[in-house]
Scaffold this active site. Structure first.
Site, PDB file in Angstrom:
ATOM      1  N   SER A  40       0.833  -1.209   0.000  1.00  0.00           N
ATOM      2  CA  SER A  40       0.000   0.000   0.000  1.00  0.00           C
ATOM      3  C   SER A  40       0.866   1.257   0.000  1.00  0.00           C
ATOM      4  O   SER A  40       1.986   1.255   0.530  1.00  0.00           O
ATOM      5  CB  SER A  40      -0.856  -0.027   1.264  1.00  0.00           C
ATOM      6  OG  SER A  40      -1.275   1.254   1.626  1.00  0.00           O
TER       7      SER A  40
ATOM      8  N   TYR B 118      -2.100  -0.283  10.058  1.00  0.00           N
ATOM      9  CA  TYR B 118      -2.303  -0.769   8.691  1.00  0.00           C
ATOM     10  C   TYR B 118      -1.000  -0.661   7.906  1.00  0.00           C
ATOM     11  O   TYR B 118      -0.536  -1.636   7.307  1.00  0.00           O
ATOM     12  CB  TYR B 118      -3.426   0.039   8.014  1.00  0.00           C
ATOM     13  CG  TYR B 118      -3.598  -0.299   6.552  1.00  0.00           C
ATOM     14  CD1 TYR B 118      -4.030  -1.557   6.143  1.00  0.00           C
ATOM     15  CD2 TYR B 118      -3.334   0.652   5.559  1.00  0.00           C
ATOM     16  CE1 TYR B 118      -4.180  -1.874   4.803  1.00  0.00           C
ATOM     17  CE2 TYR B 118      -3.477   0.347   4.214  1.00  0.00           C
ATOM     18  CZ  TYR B 118      -3.910  -0.927   3.845  1.00  0.00           C
ATOM     19  OH  TYR B 118      -4.044  -1.236   2.497  1.00  0.00           O
TER      20      TYR B 118
HETATM   21  N1  LIG Z   1      -8.460  -0.270  -2.445  1.00  0.00           N
HETATM   22  C1  LIG Z   1      -7.397   0.487  -2.221  1.00  0.00           C
HETATM   23  O1  LIG Z   1      -7.430   1.709  -2.420  1.00  0.00           O
HETATM   24  C2  LIG Z   1      -6.104  -0.109  -1.726  1.00  0.00           C
HETATM   25  C3  LIG Z   1      -5.002   0.736  -1.584  1.00  0.00           C
HETATM   26  C4  LIG Z   1      -3.790   0.186  -1.130  1.00  0.00           C
HETATM   27  C5  LIG Z   1      -3.721  -1.167  -0.835  1.00  0.00           C
HETATM   28  N2  LIG Z   1      -4.835  -1.953  -0.967  1.00  0.00           N
HETATM   29  C6  LIG Z   1      -4.708  -3.369  -0.626  1.00  0.00           C
HETATM   30  O2  LIG Z   1      -5.165  -4.147  -1.729  1.00  0.00           O
HETATM   31  C7  LIG Z   1      -5.812  -5.333  -1.258  1.00  0.00           C
HETATM   32  C8  LIG Z   1      -7.217  -5.414  -1.811  1.00  0.00           C
HETATM   33  O3  LIG Z   1      -7.917  -4.254  -1.395  1.00  0.00           O
HETATM   34  P1  LIG Z   1      -9.480  -4.084  -1.614  1.00  0.00           P
HETATM   35  O4  LIG Z   1      -9.712  -2.637  -1.788  1.00  0.00           O
HETATM   36  O5  LIG Z   1      -9.956  -5.031  -2.619  1.00  0.00           O
HETATM   37  O6  LIG Z   1      -9.993  -4.490  -0.159  1.00  0.00           O
HETATM   38  P2  LIG Z   1     -11.273  -5.339   0.261  1.00  0.00           P
HETATM   39  O7  LIG Z   1     -11.435  -5.144   1.719  1.00  0.00           O
HETATM   40  O8  LIG Z   1     -12.407  -4.989  -0.624  1.00  0.00           O
HETATM   41  O9  LIG Z   1     -10.828  -6.835  -0.057  1.00  0.00           O
HETATM   42  C9  LIG Z   1     -10.106  -7.632   0.826  1.00  0.00           C
HETATM   43  C10 LIG Z   1     -10.854  -8.952   0.972  1.00  0.00           C
HETATM   44  O10 LIG Z   1     -10.077  -9.811   1.802  1.00  0.00           O
HETATM   45  C11 LIG Z   1     -10.947 -10.551   2.610  1.00  0.00           C
HETATM   46  N3  LIG Z   1     -10.211 -10.992   3.797  1.00  0.00           N
HETATM   47  C12 LIG Z   1      -9.762 -10.245   4.831  1.00  0.00           C
HETATM   48  N4  LIG Z   1      -9.142 -10.997   5.736  1.00  0.00           N
HETATM   49  C13 LIG Z   1      -9.192 -12.271   5.271  1.00  0.00           C
HETATM   50  C14 LIG Z   1      -8.753 -13.523   5.781  1.00  0.00           C
HETATM   51  N5  LIG Z   1      -8.134 -13.624   6.963  1.00  0.00           N
HETATM   52  N6  LIG Z   1      -8.992 -14.650   5.065  1.00  0.00           N
HETATM   53  C15 LIG Z   1      -9.635 -14.577   3.872  1.00  0.00           C
HETATM   54  N7  LIG Z   1     -10.089 -13.417   3.342  1.00  0.00           N
HETATM   55  C16 LIG Z   1      -9.868 -12.278   4.039  1.00  0.00           C
HETATM   56  C17 LIG Z   1     -12.102  -9.614   2.940  1.00  0.00           C
HETATM   57  O11 LIG Z   1     -13.286 -10.304   3.270  1.00  0.00           O
HETATM   58  C18 LIG Z   1     -12.218  -8.799   1.654  1.00  0.00           C
HETATM   59  O12 LIG Z   1     -13.248  -9.309   0.829  1.00  0.00           O
HETATM   60  C19 LIG Z   1      -5.723  -5.273   0.252  1.00  0.00           C
HETATM   61  O13 LIG Z   1      -4.589  -5.971   0.664  1.00  0.00           O
HETATM   62  C20 LIG Z   1      -5.559  -3.794   0.548  1.00  0.00           C
HETATM   63  O14 LIG Z   1      -4.905  -3.579   1.773  1.00  0.00           O
HETATM   64  C21 LIG Z   1      -6.019  -1.460  -1.414  1.00  0.00           C
END
Ligand SMILES: NC(=O)c1ccc[n+]([C@@H]2O[C@H](COP(=O)([O-])OP(=O)(O)OC[C@H]3O[C@@H](n4cnc5c(N)ncnc54)[C@H](O)[C@@H]3O)[C@@H](O)[C@H]2O)c1
Length: 324
Positions: A126, A150
């Site tokens: 991130s 985070y």
């Molecule tokens: N969306 C953004 O702007 C952004 C920015 C930087 C980093 N990220 C990273 O990208 C990745 C995806 O982000 P996103 O926006 O799709 O988030 P999101 O929360 O929509 O998706 C993450 C998914 O992981 C699942 N999850 C969480 N813990 C779990 C576990 N222990 N076992 C199985 N499933 C689990 C959740 O149910 C969720 O559906 C994440 O790692 C997030 O930290 C996202």
């Protein structure tokens, strides 16, 4: 190819799964359907993915040692680890959720990547890892101190991947995403909250007095980047653990985001400018030179176009799903 996507019912995991399934690849999706945000949107995403024959879904909490995954999953070319407890603000409230879902779960994923000898483990980091860095542009080799649990867990993921790549020869690619937005997005993120509140005539809160600035990156640019990493053979000098920013190099202030929404929905938005919250970075500004050099790709979608697409999707879905 066979791809294992963790967090497959999350925002990015869903889009990646859909794209790869459309291209005829086989996907195993894992998600624990966490209720950090409204699970109704996760179920909508899952329903769409289930329409594809080559999609297999496993509801599983990756942080629990309840299944030796490598016994059930035999042939995987790539693992894309997108499962995580996301959100900067919530990481102050429930730090353990971050250590469990982002660290313990990632340790299992690294072990799995090692056992299955996958071609690559691509994992989400991130932009928050830049923390208090003073640079104008965020470049991969210069980061500051983490400002939240985070960002700390995301940095730890990078170090864990580095270790596994050196000691166990697992090829890892870490992606520092910058504020991803688009259709089927996340209800806990600024764009969704702003639009929802605007439509309900509620006040919108602008942190750091509206001057918060972000490299907002449209979902298609994120998905194209991940697909390129899987499609293109690496250059000879590609290291075993490499980290890339995936972010729009043009930034936008939150106040300007409000103006784009106002124009699109043709409505004045009531807003309140408030101070910055603990753990937040005032400005993120992605340099995407490193990724561009290897993969010849930069995020392209202009924020105005992307936001308009998101709003079109939202308004369309709102007719069907009133809770939106
Ligand atoms: N969306 C953004 O702007 C952004 C920015 C930087 C980093 N990220 C990273 O990208 C990745 C995806 O982000 P996103 O926006 O799709 O988030 P999101 O929360 O929509 O998706 C993450 C998914 O992981 C699942 N999850 C969480 N813990 C779990 C576990 N222990 N076992 C199985 N499933 C689990 C959740 O149910 C969720 O559906 C994440 O790692 C997030 O930290 C996202």
């Amino acid at each position: 190819m066979n791809v294992l996507i963790t967090g497959s019912c999350g925002f990015i995991g869903f889009h990646l799964g859909k794209r790869l399934l459309k291209e005829g690849h086989s996907i195993i999706g894992i998600d624990n359907m966490s209720n950090y945000y409204d699970t109704r949107i996760k179920n909508i995403r899952l329903k769409i993915l289930k329409k594809y024959k080559r999609f297999k879904f496993v509801k599983l909490d990756l942080s629990k040692k309840n299944l030796k995954l490598s016994n059930t999953i035999k042939k995987i070319d790539y693992i894309v680890n997108l499962a995580a407890q996301a959100g900067v603000k919530y990481s102050l409230k429930d730090p353990l959720a971050y250590y469990q879902n982002n660290i313990v779960a990632f340790a299992y994923i690294l072990e799995l990547a090692k056992d299955l000898k996958v071609k690559k483990l691509i994992y989400a980091s991130s932009s928050s890892v830049y923390g208090d860095v003073k640079n104008k542009f965020f470049v991969e080799h210069k980061i500051g101190n983490p400002l939240s649990n985070y960002s700390l867990t995301k940095r730890m993921n990078e170090l864990m991947a580095d270790f596994y790549s050196k000691i166990f020869s697992v090829t890892c690619v870490g992606l520092r995403f910058f504020n991803v937005y688009g259709p089927y997005g996340r209800p806990d993120m600024a764009l969704w909250i702003f639009l929802k509140n605007a439509l309900l005539n509620r006040e919108v809160k602008l942190h750091n007095y509206g001057k918060m600035e972000r490299s907002f990156t449209y979902i298609d640019d994120i998905i194209n980047s991940i697909c390129l990493i899987m499609e293109i053979k690496d250059k000879k000098n590609h290291k075993k653990n490499v980290i890339f920013n995936i972010g729009n190099s043009n930034t936008i202030k939150l106040f300007s985001l409000v103006k784009i929404i106002e124009k699109k929905i043709n409505k004045k938005i009531r807003y309140k400018k408030i101070s910055i919250q603990f753990g937040e970075i005032k400005k993120t500004h992605a340099s995407n030179e490193k990724f561009n050099k290897i993969y010849n790709f930069k995020p392209k979608v202009k924020v105005t176009d992307g936001v308009n697409k998101f709003i079109d999707w939202y308004l369309d879905y709102k007719k069907k799903y009133k809770w939106l």
